[in-house]
Write a protein that holds these residues in place. Structure first.
Motif, PDB file in Angstrom:
ATOM      1  N   UNK A 103       0.873  -1.143   0.045  1.00 39.50           N
ATOM      2  CA  UNK A 103       0.041   0.027  -0.085  1.00 39.50           C
ATOM      3  C   UNK A 103       0.877   1.218   0.018  1.00 39.50           C
ATOM      4  N   UNK A 104       2.162   1.216  -0.105  1.00 40.92           N
ATOM      5  CA  UNK A 104       3.130   2.208  -0.156  1.00 40.92           C
ATOM      6  C   UNK A 104       3.792   2.515  -1.600  1.00 40.92           C
ATOM      7  N   UNK A 105       3.580   4.002  -1.926  1.00 41.69           N
ATOM      8  CA  UNK A 105       3.758   4.277  -3.222  1.00 41.69           C
ATOM      9  C   UNK A 105       4.961   5.043  -2.983  1.00 41.69           C
ATOM     10  N   UNK A 106       6.333   4.731  -3.700  1.00 42.71           N
ATOM     11  CA  UNK A 106       7.522   5.409  -3.616  1.00 42.71           C
ATOM     12  C   UNK A 106       7.512   6.376  -4.972  1.00 42.71           C
ATOM     13  N   UNK A 107       7.656   7.821  -4.947  1.00 45.21           N
ATOM     14  CA  UNK A 107       7.500   8.476  -5.880  1.00 45.21           C
ATOM     15  C   UNK A 107       9.043   9.411  -5.695  1.00 45.21           C
ATOM     16  N   UNK A 108       9.995   9.090  -6.756  1.00 48.60           N
ATOM     17  CA  UNK A 108      11.103   9.625  -6.617  1.00 48.60           C
ATOM     18  C   UNK A 108      11.648   9.657  -5.159  1.00 48.60           C
ATOM     19  N   UNK A 109      11.588   8.397  -4.602  1.00 49.22           N
ATOM     20  CA  UNK A 109      12.346   8.076  -3.264  1.00 49.22           C
ATOM     21  C   UNK A 109      11.694   8.609  -2.197  1.00 49.22           C
ATOM     22  N   UNK A 110      10.440   9.514  -2.407  1.00 51.95           N
ATOM     23  CA  UNK A 110       9.482   9.735  -1.340  1.00 51.95           C
ATOM     24  C   UNK A 110       8.354   8.773  -1.061  1.00 51.95           C
ATOM     25  N   UNK A 111       7.755   8.462   0.306  1.00 48.09           N
ATOM     26  CA  UNK A 111       6.761   7.481   0.227  1.00 48.09           C
ATOM     27  C   UNK A 111       5.395   8.211   0.464  1.00 48.09           C
ATOM     28  N   UNK A 112       4.365   7.721  -0.121  1.00 47.83           N
ATOM     29  CA  UNK A 112       2.822   7.898  -0.011  1.00 47.83           C
ATOM     30  C   UNK A 112       2.220   6.632   0.559  1.00 47.83           C
ATOM     31  N   UNK A 113       1.797   6.593   1.529  1.00 49.19           N
ATOM     32  CA  UNK A 113       0.842   5.563   2.182  1.00 49.19           C
ATOM     33  C   UNK A 113      -0.525   5.476   1.708  1.00 49.19           C
ATOM     34  N   UNK A 114      -1.156   4.623   1.088  1.00 43.63           N
ATOM     35  CA  UNK A 114      -2.619   4.630   0.933  1.00 43.63           C
ATOM     36  C   UNK A 114      -3.260   3.942   2.120  1.00 43.63           C
TER      37      UNK A 114
END
Length: 295
Positions: free
Chosen positions: A176-187
């Protein structure tokens, strides 16, 4: 029955109605004010925020009851014993001091009043208003179902990752974790769109009732199914923007859409899109009906 007796009975019924309304206001005005203040200023628990659709639903329920007041008065008095039982249960809930039970005492007491005064006909007359109040009453339901949203969270995360990848953005999805350019966004569970979905279904029921389409099983089924698809799709798009904003360091836009009024505006626009959809369904099936049964 003589005229003076009719006047006396009418005055007694009116006094009883005013007395009941006055007691309900004294008991529940502070609770309703607390709910509305928490929903508007988001200073209430996360679970209770899931019921913020009550801001429009509860006034609408009272409005429908007001429209039905003459029909209510014409119903014969019919004391159903289950009404008294619900009144006792509701009073017990209210006096318990437990927040959730106090909340649930409102629909319990309202339903009990309908049954005790007018019986089943009264319950049927006020049925939809009672449903709106019950579905807007804050309970622990979001807390209970949150642990079971993992598949939806994973689906959203995977879909967001796929969309961002198609845009040429460096994305890596793990659960459920999205790593965008090394930065994490958790759903997170509360980002899975359950609040938006519950609000969408609630507003959809209101629209179906208002347009008198609720009696059509075909229109109701298609409309509610389409509303669910729209809600899930809108939430995926919102999470895509959130991941993009956070991953690219645009924290201002991220906060605006995630916690600020941008999220409310986005939800409102999504809900407004339901109106033309329902109008189209009503028109489509009306034309189809005319074709099937020509004059």
């Amino acid at each position: 029955m003589t005229f003076p007796q009719q006047v006396k009975k009418t005055n007694t019924a009116q006094l009883l109605s005013f007395g009941i309304i006055g007691i309900l206001i004294l008991l529940y005005a502070p609770i309703l004010i607390h709910w509305v203040d928490g929903w508007l200023h988001k200073n209430i628990s996360t679970e209770h925020e899931y019921f913020s659709h009550g801001i429009i639903g509860i006034p609408f329920a009272f409005y429908l009851s007001w429209l039905n007041r003459k029909k209510w008065q014409r119903l014969p008095d019919n004391n159903n014993p289950f009404g008294l039982l619900l009144l006792i249960v509701g009073a017990g809930f209210y006096l318990s001091g437990v927040a959730e039970w106090v909340n649930l005492s409102l629909p319990a007491i309202l339903t009990g009043i309908c049954l005790w005064l007018k019986g089943i006909p009264g319950l049927k007359l006020q049925g939809f208003s009672l449903v709106l109040v019950f579905l807007a009453t804050p309970t622990a339901l979001p807390y209970i179902i949150a642990p079971y949203t993992f598949p939806l969270q994973s689906f959203i995360a995977g879909t967001v990752g796929f969309i961002l990848n198609q845009m040429g953005i460096d994305v890596n999805v793990k659960g459920i974790n999205i790593y965008v350019s090394g930065r994490i966004v958790e759903v997170a569970p509360y980002c899975a769109g359950l609040k938006m979905l519950l609000t969408t279904l609630y507003v959809s029921l209101m629209l179906l009732y208002w347009t008198e389409a609720l009696s059509s099983r075909r229109i109701s089924t298609i409309f509610l199914s389409a509303a669910v698809i729209i809600s899930v799709t809108a939430n995926i798009i919102r999470n895509t923007f959130l991941a993009f904003f956070h991953g690219t360091g645009n924290e201002g836009a991220f906060i605006w859409l995630h916690e600020g009024w941008g999220g409310d505006l986005y939800s409102a626009c999504m809900l407004l899109s339901l109106i033309p959809l329902l109008n189209w369904l009503n028109s489509y099936f009306a034309v189809e009906l005319d074709t099937d049964f020509p004059d």
